[in-house]
Write an enzyme that holds these catalytic residues in place. Structure first.
Site, PDB file in Angstrom:
ATOM      1  N   MET A 159     -14.536 -93.011  91.193  1.00 30.52           N
ATOM      2  CA  MET A 159     -14.311 -91.758  90.477  1.00 30.52           C
ATOM      3  C   MET A 159     -13.190 -90.942  91.125  1.00 30.52           C
ATOM      4  O   MET A 159     -12.354 -90.364  90.448  1.00 30.52           O
ATOM      5  CB  MET A 159     -15.601 -90.939  90.436  1.00 30.52           C
ATOM      6  CG  MET A 159     -15.484 -89.712  89.540  1.00 30.52           C
ATOM      7  SD  MET A 159     -16.939 -88.677  89.555  1.00 30.52           S
ATOM      8  CE  MET A 159     -18.077 -89.617  88.566  1.00 30.52           C
ATOM      9  N   ARG A 163      -7.769 -88.243  56.282  1.00 28.62           N
ATOM     10  CA  ARG A 163      -8.401 -87.521  57.387  1.00 28.62           C
ATOM     11  C   ARG A 163      -8.536 -86.079  56.895  1.00 28.62           C
ATOM     12  O   ARG A 163      -9.205 -85.870  55.882  1.00 28.62           O
ATOM     13  CB  ARG A 163      -7.521 -87.659  58.639  1.00 28.62           C
ATOM     14  CG  ARG A 163      -8.225 -87.337  59.923  1.00 28.62           C
ATOM     15  CD  ARG A 163      -7.369 -87.679  61.154  1.00 28.62           C
ATOM     16  NE  ARG A 163      -6.129 -86.888  61.221  1.00 28.62           N
ATOM     17  CZ  ARG A 163      -5.279 -86.925  62.239  1.00 28.62           C
ATOM     18  NH1 ARG A 163      -5.532 -87.700  63.283  1.00 28.62           N
ATOM     19  NH2 ARG A 163      -4.198 -86.191  62.238  1.00 28.62           N
ATOM     20  N   LYS A 192      -1.299 -80.078  71.928  1.00 23.39           N
ATOM     21  CA  LYS A 192      -2.759 -80.251  71.927  1.00 23.39           C
ATOM     22  C   LYS A 192      -3.166 -81.117  73.122  1.00 23.39           C
ATOM     23  O   LYS A 192      -2.304 -81.759  73.741  1.00 23.39           O
ATOM     24  CB  LYS A 192      -3.198 -80.898  70.613  1.00 23.39           C
ATOM     25  CG  LYS A 192      -2.611 -82.281  70.383  1.00 23.39           C
ATOM     26  CD  LYS A 192      -2.864 -82.775  68.969  1.00 23.39           C
ATOM     27  CE  LYS A 192      -2.295 -84.169  68.775  1.00 23.39           C
ATOM     28  NZ  LYS A 192      -2.347 -84.596  67.369  1.00 23.39           N
ATOM     29  N   TYR A 199     -16.871-100.989  95.258  1.00 24.18           N
ATOM     30  CA  TYR A 199     -18.167-101.159  94.583  1.00 24.18           C
ATOM     31  C   TYR A 199     -18.322-102.591  94.065  1.00 24.18           C
ATOM     32  O   TYR A 199     -17.392-103.138  93.460  1.00 24.18           O
ATOM     33  CB  TYR A 199     -18.273-100.215  93.390  1.00 24.18           C
ATOM     34  CG  TYR A 199     -18.572 -98.791  93.765  1.00 24.18           C
ATOM     35  CD1 TYR A 199     -19.758 -98.469  94.437  1.00 24.18           C
ATOM     36  CD2 TYR A 199     -17.690 -97.772  93.432  1.00 24.18           C
ATOM     37  CE1 TYR A 199     -20.045 -97.150  94.771  1.00 24.18           C
ATOM     38  CE2 TYR A 199     -17.966 -96.454  93.766  1.00 24.18           C
ATOM     39  CZ  TYR A 199     -19.143 -96.151  94.434  1.00 24.18           C
ATOM     40  OH  TYR A 199     -19.415 -94.864  94.761  1.00 24.18           O
TER      41      TYR A 199
HETATM   42  C1  LIG Z   1      -1.110 -85.092  67.047  1.00 25.04           C
HETATM   43  C2  LIG Z   1      -0.459 -84.740  65.814  1.00 25.04           C
HETATM   44  C3  LIG Z   1       0.939 -84.694  65.748  1.00 25.04           C
HETATM   45  C4  LIG Z   1       1.835 -85.150  66.860  1.00 25.04           C
HETATM   46  O1  LIG Z   1       1.931 -86.547  66.826  1.00 25.04           O
HETATM   47  P1  LIG Z   1       2.934 -87.363  67.767  1.00 25.04           P
HETATM   48  O2  LIG Z   1       2.897 -88.726  67.220  1.00 25.04           O
HETATM   49  O3  LIG Z   1       2.405 -87.268  69.145  1.00 25.04           O
HETATM   50  O4  LIG Z   1       4.255 -86.720  67.638  1.00 25.04           O
HETATM   51  C5  LIG Z   1       1.516 -84.226  64.588  1.00 25.04           C
HETATM   52  N1  LIG Z   1       0.766 -83.845  63.549  1.00 25.04           N
HETATM   53  C6  LIG Z   1      -0.584 -83.919  63.550  1.00 25.04           C
HETATM   54  C7  LIG Z   1      -1.336 -83.476  62.368  1.00 25.04           C
HETATM   55  C8  LIG Z   1      -1.235 -84.366  64.687  1.00 25.04           C
HETATM   56  O5  LIG Z   1      -2.558 -84.435  64.689  1.00 25.04           O
END
Ligand SMILES: *Cc1c(COP(=O)(O)O)cnc(C)c1O
Length: 714
Positions: free
Chosen positions: A655, A473, A375, A606
């Site tokens: 930037m 969550r 992700k 800056y």
């Molecule tokens: C991001 C995420 C992971 C991976 O977590 P890491 O600590 O980076 O290994 C695993 N499961 C869920 C549900 C996540 O949101």
């Protein structure tokens, strides 16, 4: 994998080995003394080919022989590549074969002999031998322990020995010589993939696995003794005319062992240029032999260039090297690894990714698999290149945060299951179908919406159910077992998995441990209930990086590894604990645009936040917070590396640009590369350092690295 980085001396020896192979085919000393030529080409040069086998063994086979959890896709790819090369070389040498009339009386048996064992041209036997040897070891290692496989390798070598250098000893022994005659109707020599290659492949793998490193003096002594023994052995066998062929000796085994360790004792950086050049020299030298002979004839130099064997050898070696270098240079830049690196970029270390994958697999149970979490653009690394590489490493399950991230991967041909960990709005459901994505069921109400969608499209929607065991969550609350069973009753869902997420697994301190185990217990209780209700339990998973590393007892069918794949843990506090196991995959680099003076009392950037206390030199770097470099590193909080030295950030990060003080660093010029994250010389700045200096975790530092940075796999 192994410390490939320190085994770079092997690349240098490849050139020597290629020259030795050329020597075997050109007999350099034959004009002067047949005896000397035999010692060189019939004995000493025989180390060349086993050397190549050992290198392959070292880098390809340890996982098979020692971990039993090896990557089948990698082997298949390797064998495929070897056979492809063999195919190409065979086609290239067809004209030569026809010219030399090598292929007269063609029968099926003859073709088999040529293709599988002897090689279609006299030196090409090496390629099928490599494929055969590797396949044999992979096959054996699935059934046998390392010692047994090694035993088989040795035994095969001995059998080969009596068909090679020691043939004279068994030639007169009735039954045995008949057996060998039978064998020789299948192949011309026993120095092939069956008898010759395996033992060296195994030896290389063993050295790779044990990371054997002895003192150079000891190894050199061993090499001297075994080389002397081999020369003596070879000369004796030659003298008594026992040899049928001169590739295999008893003392070749210790000789290779010591030679390999000797080369390894020169701890150099890898040199891909030499590696490729040596391969090409090996492949093209027979053609160069023909070229040299042709040229000699044309220029009436046959007397010098061909009849003087030493000059002939030199001409062929140099010619092969020159053509090989030309080929390597011509194709440089056409590979996918060389896009331009103009302004600021990310380099991904393929070898370290591979290493992390294989280390993490060790934390899985026998039946478990890694689910790679890619992700947020693979935590800033670049989801497409990372996932492609992971696919190559045999990873078949991926996690993303959103449907569009999943779609992006599919568009680039990523194979396997892609699970969306987050919520997908119904307007995006069509993406699930179009790109074959698996959706997380975030609670029972959501299951019903998804179920309806499944009915509309007349197809079951693949899902994993998420259970909330305490993080609060996503996921249906674990105590609501009736609701969870309702999810299982949705007939338009294809339930492939069920999972929860641990929120306290960062340490094994008693308080964390208790909460984590409670989460695990709540999850397993849900599974019990599901089974009691007669539902089939799908694949289960609980662990992310922290769970996988700290709580192996909470394993499931999958572990969702994110940050660990990229070579670290979230918290800088853990950096020392895992530093030997996980290796950072990413480096961030940028160019020096301008170098200039800053005189005492002058200010820069800056808000003119930096004032030079003395006359200084500064460099302007082509990277800024727009690329994900945290602005919190401004004004001396952060630094970068230039020529192996640290240059502090001065003033506020802009930037697109950043100013650094290079007063203490000589020889910095426009166009030079500054390392923002990664190593330079003996210095290293890791994502841990950046996280620590900016008060966050590595995940945030990495995942914010911007889309403007080009990703390059090296
Ligand atoms: C991001 C995420 C992971 C991976 O977590 P890491 O600590 O980076 O290994 C695993 N499961 C869920 C549900 C996540 O949101």
């Amino acid at each position: 994998m192994q410390d490939k980085k320190q085994w770079g001396a092997l690349d240098y020896f490849r050139i020597a080995a290629a020259c030795l192979v050329i020597a075997i085919h050109t007999a350099p000393l034959s004009s002067f003394s047949d005896e000397a030529d035999f010692v060189l080409t019939g004995i000493i040069a025989r180390v060349a080919v086993p050397f190549f086998f050992m290198v392959t063994g070292q880098f390809l086979l340890p996982a098979w022989l020692f971990e039993k959890k090896a990557d089948r896709a990698q082997i298949v790819r390797f064998i495929g590549k070897t056979l492809l090369l063999y195919g190409i070389a065979t086609v290239l040498y067809i004209p030569v074969n026809i010219y030399a009339d090598h292929w007269n009386d063609k029968g099926v048996a003859e073709a088999f002999r040529l293709l599988v064992f002897d090689g279609t041209f006299y030196h090409l036997w090496y390629l099928p031998a490599l494929a055969t040897g590797v396949s044999l070891i992979v096959f054996l290692s699935r059934k046998l322990s390392f010692h047994s496989v090694f035993g088989v390798g040795l035994l095969l070598y001995l059998v080969g020995l009596f068909g090679d250098s020691y043939f004279g000893m068994i030639r007169k022994v009735p039954v045995i010589s008949n057996i060998y005659d039978g064998m020789f109707s299948m192949f011309s020599y026993t120095r092939n993939g069956l008898f010759f290659a395996p033992v060296f492949l195994i030896m290389g793998a063993w050295i790779g696995h044990t990371r054997l490193l002895w003192k150079r003096n000891a190894v050199a002594a061993g090499l001297a003794v075994s080389l002397t023994a081999m020369v003596t052995e070879g000369m004796m066998l030659h003298h008594f005319e026992l040899q049928r062929h001169d590739s295999m000796y008893l003392s070749l085994l210790p000789c290779m062992f010591f030679l390999y360790l000797f080369i390894g004792s020169f701890r150099l950086k890898p040199n891909p240029f030499l590696r490729k050049t040596a391969t090409w020299m090996y492949l093209i030298h027979p053609a160069v032999i023909i070229l040299v002979r042709g040229a000699a004839k044309a220029f009436r130099l046959t007397g010098t260039l061909v009849n003087n064997s030493l000059l002939h050898f030199l001409a062929v070696s140099i010619g092969s090297a020159v053509i090989a270098v030309m080929i390597v240079l011509t194709f440089r830049g056409t590979g996918r690894n060389h896009p331009h690196r103009g302004r600021a970029w990310i380099e991904l270390d393929r070898e370290n990714l591979r290493h992390n994958v294989s280390e993490l697999k060790k934390y899985l149970p026998e039946t478990g698999s890694l689910m790679a979490v890619v992700k947020a653009n693979a935590y800033g690394h670049g989801a497409v290149p990372v996932s492609k590489e992971l696919n190559r490493l045999g990873i078949k399950h991926f996690c993303v945060a959103s449907a569009s991230e999943g779609a992006e991967l599919r568009k680039h041909g990523i194979r396997g299951e892609i699970l969306i960990l987050g919520y997908t709005h119904p307007t995006d459901f069509r993406l699930l179908k179009r790109y074959r994505l698996t959706q997380t069921v975030v609670d029972v109400a959501y299951a019903r919406v998804l179920n309806l969608f499944g009915r509309q499209i007349g197809r079951k929607v693949p899902v994993h159910i998420k259970i909330d065991t305490g993080m609060h969550r996503l996921g249906e609350r674990s105590e609501k077992t009736e609701e969870i069973c309702d999810i299982f009753r949705c007939t338009n869902l294809k339930i492939q998995g069920i999972y929860t997420h641990l929120c306290n697994a960062e340490t094994v301190l008693p308080a964390n441990r208790q909460l984590t185990l409670e989460q695990g217990a709540a999850f397993f209780k849900v599974l019990e209930r599901i089974k009691e209700q007669g539902f089939c339990c799908p694949a289960i998973h609980l662990q992310a990086t922290d769970g996988l590393l700290n709580y192996p007892e909470l394993s499931g069918d999958f572990a969702r590894a994110g940050i660990a794949l990229y070579g670290m843990t979230s918290s800088p506090a853990d950096r020392m604990k895992w530093k030997d196991i996980l290796r950072p995959v990413l480096s961030v680099k940028a160019r020096v645009a301008v170098v200039k003076e800053l005189y005492q009392g002058e200010a820069a950037g800056y808000g003119l936040q930096y004032v030079a206390e003395r006359d200084s030199r500064i460099a302007v770097l082509t990277i800024g917070y727009g690329d994900g470099l945290p602005r919190a590193l401004s004004c001396g909080v952060g630094s970068v590396l230039l020529n192996g030295m640290e240059a502090p950030v001065i003033g506020r990060i802009c930037m697109d640009q950043t100013l650094v003080d290079i007063s203490g660093i000589p020889d910095v010029e426009p166009g030079d590369t500054a390392v923002i994250i990664g190593s330079s010389g003996n210095r290293e700045i890791t994502a841990y350092d950046v996280a620590e200096r900016t008060g966050t975790i590595t995940n945030e530092v990495l995942s914010r690295l911007g889309g403007r940075l080009e990703r390059i796999i090296i």
